[in-house]
Scaffold this active site. Structure first.
Site, PDB file in Angstrom:
ATOM      1  N   GLY A  86       0.623  -0.646   0.381  1.00  0.00           N
ATOM      2  CA  GLY A  86       0.332  -0.301  -0.555  1.00  0.00           C
ATOM      3  C   GLY A  86       1.231   1.085  -0.159  1.00  0.00           C
ATOM      4  N   SER A 136       3.933   2.689   5.493  1.00  0.00           N
ATOM      5  CA  SER A 136       2.572   2.403   6.199  1.00  0.00           C
ATOM      6  C   SER A 136       2.274   2.992   6.644  1.00  0.00           C
ATOM      7  CB  SER A 136       2.631   1.446   7.277  1.00  0.00           C
ATOM      8  OG  SER A 136       1.534   0.961   7.797  1.00  0.00           O
ATOM      9  N   ASP A 194      -0.821   3.175   8.710  1.00  0.00           N
ATOM     10  CA  ASP A 194      -1.271   1.724   9.893  1.00  0.00           C
ATOM     11  C   ASP A 194       0.044   2.166  10.769  1.00  0.00           C
ATOM     12  OD1 ASP A 194      -3.501   1.947   8.614  1.00  0.00           O
ATOM     13  OD2 ASP A 194      -3.274  -0.210   8.288  1.00  0.00           O
ATOM     14  N   ARG A 236     -25.331  16.776  16.744  1.00  0.00           N
ATOM     15  CA  ARG A 236     -25.432  15.641  16.146  1.00  0.00           C
ATOM     16  C   ARG A 236     -24.596  15.172  16.808  1.00  0.00           C
ATOM     17  NH1 ARG A 236     -26.366  17.310  10.366  1.00  0.00           N
ATOM     18  NH2 ARG A 236     -28.494  16.983   9.527  1.00  0.00           N
ATOM     19  N   MET A 269      -8.885   4.078   9.086  1.00  0.00           N
ATOM     20  CA  MET A 269      -8.022   3.069   8.720  1.00  0.00           C
ATOM     21  C   MET A 269      -7.211   1.649   9.246  1.00  0.00           C
ATOM     22  SD  MET A 269      -6.778   3.324   4.790  1.00  0.00           S
ATOM     23  CE  MET A 269      -7.453   3.109   3.483  1.00  0.00           C
ATOM     24  N   VAL A 312       6.988  27.759  19.021  1.00  0.00           N
ATOM     25  CA  VAL A 312       7.393  27.012  18.226  1.00  0.00           C
ATOM     26  C   VAL A 312       8.820  27.161  17.665  1.00  0.00           C
ATOM     27  CG1 VAL A 312       5.092  28.781  16.822  1.00  0.00           C
ATOM     28  CG2 VAL A 312       7.206  29.856  17.425  1.00  0.00           C
ATOM     29  N   ASN A 364      11.139  26.136  19.089  1.00  0.00           N
ATOM     30  CA  ASN A 364      12.060  24.903  19.807  1.00  0.00           C
ATOM     31  C   ASN A 364      13.540  24.787  20.494  1.00  0.00           C
ATOM     32  OD1 ASN A 364      12.063  22.387  20.478  1.00  0.00           O
ATOM     33  ND2 ASN A 364      12.978  21.668  18.885  1.00  0.00           N
TER      34      ASN A 364
END
Length: 775
Positions: A25, A164, A166, A201, A208, A530, A532
């Site tokens: 993927g 990946s 995931d 709502r 995924m 910001v 750092n």
């Protein structure tokens, strides 16, 4: 077998051929990895080849395997997906297919392979490597290659990088593409929240993650979702009732919307799937709430890679080439991974086996084991989410009788509000009363302080800036008034979220302890700026968001040059004297040079850069990008550099300048800053609880803390969150320029004695990447 990256001046790839392919993927950032492998390979004088369409291209050969040049990878850094294509390949799974692939590689003299893909792709590569000598012998028997080739190309070296979305690979903190996928999810959640709020709502969002709940978990943490379903940690029996009770409680507390996040592979404790439709039907039937389902699908794989993914992939690509150059016939196939902020090499098959163990544990219902095997960061995310998402009834909360004040100090940084939210909720869970101070130390002195509750901080994670208000004012001139306020409100501990001023402020307060007993309480600082530039921490909240803003802007600016051609942009970034934003921004945007304070430069270097750009204009890449940190040199200002380039480039290129300014402090926080702010702040509040117990004196009935270790900064050091007394950090600080004396991204080649003779020896790894990757 952790291996620290070495600098590469003394390595040669002459006579070697490296091929790069992407498989499985796609993931955003793969192109940055491909670009780094190509340019690093060419830089060390190796030949580099693309293999188009993954393993299918390797089997088919022909035009699918081509030698590439420096320019072949120009302008791909900001493109999502993979420009060399990826395909599922059945034939490579057969020995016949692998035989053909080996033949195609040997014909081109390729014995070094860099594979960017998931665990399946990497396992395939390892099998190919193990079979290699057998395949060559068979090819020789069939007369496809001669005996000389069998000897010459006897070994295949393999290095993997995990691409990946995931984040499902054990052994690395982040896989290439995960951060970008989180960006897509959070953009959608932020957009959905406004419409859900309008109509009261409930939204069920499916993300995924067929076998891994990382995306669901971290996005739930980053948007403060009401409920999350992940495969590694199924809900307990009777979850339907618990979830509905929680949703209705939230509505009763005037919360106008509910967000439920479902990983596509979510299951219950009997291994039965929990789908987004099932969750929706449940909410509608039991509660009658207006409920909608949004399935994010392939949106998560798309779009431009985030700054984090570009830098991660670039650093991994360089490390992969180094690993190939240093490999011997006995070196096992390795995977380049991220540990904290270090690129390391790990044995490929060990990581693959650990990854498969997780799936096995889930299949067998050993869910606690599955969470543990996923790694420390996953476990930490899960525990923090559980801590912050569910408020216990007041009767069940402990009562500590301590009051803790939380304030923001310095300039605004995206992620500050996520940190305040975590502090308030963890503090309440620990039984404290939490007080919010408005407008930093100045507001503190003026008595702008009020108690803040669980519900007050709902929805804060996604808000930019500082809701509490923040000021740069230091406490020294208000000591008496601040002490009065601490006494009046009976404040027993302080949590300060901010930048360099917050650090200076804590130093001032601890110095004032001799005079004021009120400051003899535990104090902790969480770095948020910001720039750092806070000593004691590799990262500060807000820097990632600013880096993404810089990168996005540079992308747009580069695009604007594609029409005009022959144009060089000079861009000024923030950061005070700290070059982090300019240097990392240059790496993520593919700039030609970065001028920073930490690396002194002179007119000769400016001249060399102009000549380099003049040469570049003769190629097909007719644009240039130069980043300059705002305080890198008091005389070589942005205007000076702009005028110098304009004069020297006359007739060859024209110049434009851009000062990015305060847009770098604004915007919605990135997923990294939300997550980092939430976790670091939760940990800081737990430290406060521990210190309060330790320093409470029963006899006097009050807290008394006056040792150095009761005033700490909580920072990220490599992989760990570490509490460091601010007094001890003084020796690590350059107070004149407001930066740490040593910064991780500046680790230079001076540590590698072999390179002393080289004129580039004082350059950083990241600067070397900028310098050599952008002709």
């Amino acid at each position: 077998m952790d291996h620290q990256p070495k600098f590469f001046e003394n390595l040669s790839g002459a006579g070697k051929a490296i091929a790069v392919l992407t498989s499985g993927g796609d993931a955003q950032g793969m192109n940055a990895a491909v670009r780094a492998v190509v340019r690093m390979g060419i830089y060390v004088n190796a030949k580099v080849y693309f293999i188009y369409e993954g393993y299918q291209g390797m089997v088919d050969g022909g035009d699918n395997i081509v030698e590439v040049s420096w320019e072949s990878v120009s302008s791909i850094l900001q493109v999502g997906g993979t420009v060399i294509g990826s395909a599922r390949c059945k034939s490579f799974r057969t020995r016949e297919g692998r035989l053909q692939a080996a033949c195609n590689l040997v014909q081109r003299g390729i014995t070094n392979l860099c594979v960017i893909g998931g665990d399946g792709s990497l396992t395939g590569a390892n099998l190919f490597r193990e079979e290699w000598s057998g395949l060559l012998e068979e090819l020789a028997q069939k007369g496809k290659i001669d005996a000389e080739a069998v000897k010459k190309y006897a070994y295949l070296n393999i290095v993997g990088m995990v691409g990946s979305i995931d984040n499902d690979f054990c052994g690395t903190d982040m896989t290439i593409g995960t951060d970008s996928a989180l960006h897509r999810i959070i953009e959608v959640v932020d957009a959905i929240m406004t419409t859900a709020q309008s109509h009261q709502r409930t939204f069920v969002l499916e993300v995924m993650g067929r076998h891994c709940g990382y995306l669901a978990l971290v996005s739930a943490l980053a948007c403060g979702a009401d409920w999350v379903f992940i495969p590694e940690y199924p809900p307990e029996e009777g979850w339907e009732d618990s979830m509905c009770v929680k949703l209705s409680e939230n509505r009763a507390r005037k919360k106008r919307l509910n967000i439920i996040i479902v990983a596509e592979g979510a299951i219950d404790c009997h291994n039965k799937p929990i789908t987004s439709e099932k969750v929706k039907d449940l909410v509608v039937q039991r509660l009658g709430f207006d409920t909608r389902v949004t399935i994010l699908g392939h949106v998560q794989r798309g779009g431009t890679p985030s700054a984090f993914d570009r830098i991660l992939a670039s650093r991994m690509g360089v490390e992969a080439v180094l690993a190939l150059l240093e490999a011997t016939p006995d070196t096992p196939a390795c995977v380049v991974s991220l540990s904290g902020n270090q690129a390391v090499r790990l044995p490929l098959m060990e990581c693959v086996q650990m990854t498969q163990e997780v799936q096995k544990a889930m299949d067998e219902g050993r869910f606690l084991e599955a969470v543990r095997l996923r790694g420390r960061s996953f476990e930490n995310n899960l525990n923090t989410y559980k801590l912050l998402s569910h408020k216990k009834p007041d009767a069940e909360l402990p009562k500590s009788n301590f009051n803790v004040a939380v304030l923001n100090v310095g300039a605004p940084a995206a992620g500050m509000n996520a940190a305040v939210r975590a502090a308030v909720r963890v503090g309440m869970t620990e039984g404290h009363k939490i007080f919010a101070v408005i407008d930093g130390f100045e507001g503190f002195a003026r008595g702008k302080i009020k108690e803040i509750s669980w519900g007050d901080v709902g929805g804060w994670t996604g808000q930019g800036g500082s809701i509490l208000g923040t000021k740069r004012t230091l406490p020294a001139k208000y000591l008496e008034k601040i002490a009065d306020q601490m006494r009046t409100n009976n404040i027993n501990a302080l949590m300060v979220i901010g930048g360099f001023e917050a650090y200076l402020g804590l130093l001032e307060l601890s110095a004032a302890r001799e005079k004021y007993d009120e400051f003899c309480v535990p104090m902790v600082m969480v770095p948020a700026t910001v720039s750092n530039n806070v000593p004691g921490s590799d990262f500060s909240i807000g820097a990632d968001t600013a880096l993404n803003t810089i990168t996005d802007t540079c992308d747009r600016i580069k695009q604007s040059a594609s029409g005009t051609k022959r144009r060089v942009f000079i861009i000024e970034t923030m950061g005070g004297y700290c070059g982090y934003l300019a240097n990392m921004g240059a790496l993520a945007a593919g700039a030609d040079a970065a001028y920073i304070f930490e690396e002194q430069f002179d007119i000769r270097e400016l001249q060399a850069n102009v000549e380099h750009l003049t040469e570049k204009m003769k190629t097909s890449i007719q644009r240039g990008l130069v980043l300059r940190n705002e305080n890198c040199n008091e005389n070589y200002t942005t205007d000076f550099i702009y005028q110098l380039y304009s004069e020297e480039g006359k007739g060859v290129f024209d110049c434009r300048k851009n000062v990015l300014g305060h847009m770098q402090q604004g915007g919605a926080p990135s997923p990294f800053d939300r997550n980092f702010g939430t976790k670091i702040s939760a940990k800081a509040m737990q430290w406060i609880s521990k210190k309060l117990k330790e320093t409470y004196r029963k006899g006097a009935g009050k807290v008394f803390a006056n040792t150095d270790d009761s005033v700490c900064l909580l920072g990220m050091r490599r992989r760990n969150l570490v509490f460091q007394p601010v007094a001890e950090l003084k020796s690590e600080t350059d107070f004149v320029h407001r930066i740490p004396k040593e910064q991780w991204w500046l680790k230079s080649e001076k540590e590698n004695p072999k390179t002393h003779a080289n004129p580039q020896t004082n350059k950083t790894q990241c600067t070397v990447l900028v310098k050599y990757f952008t002709p």
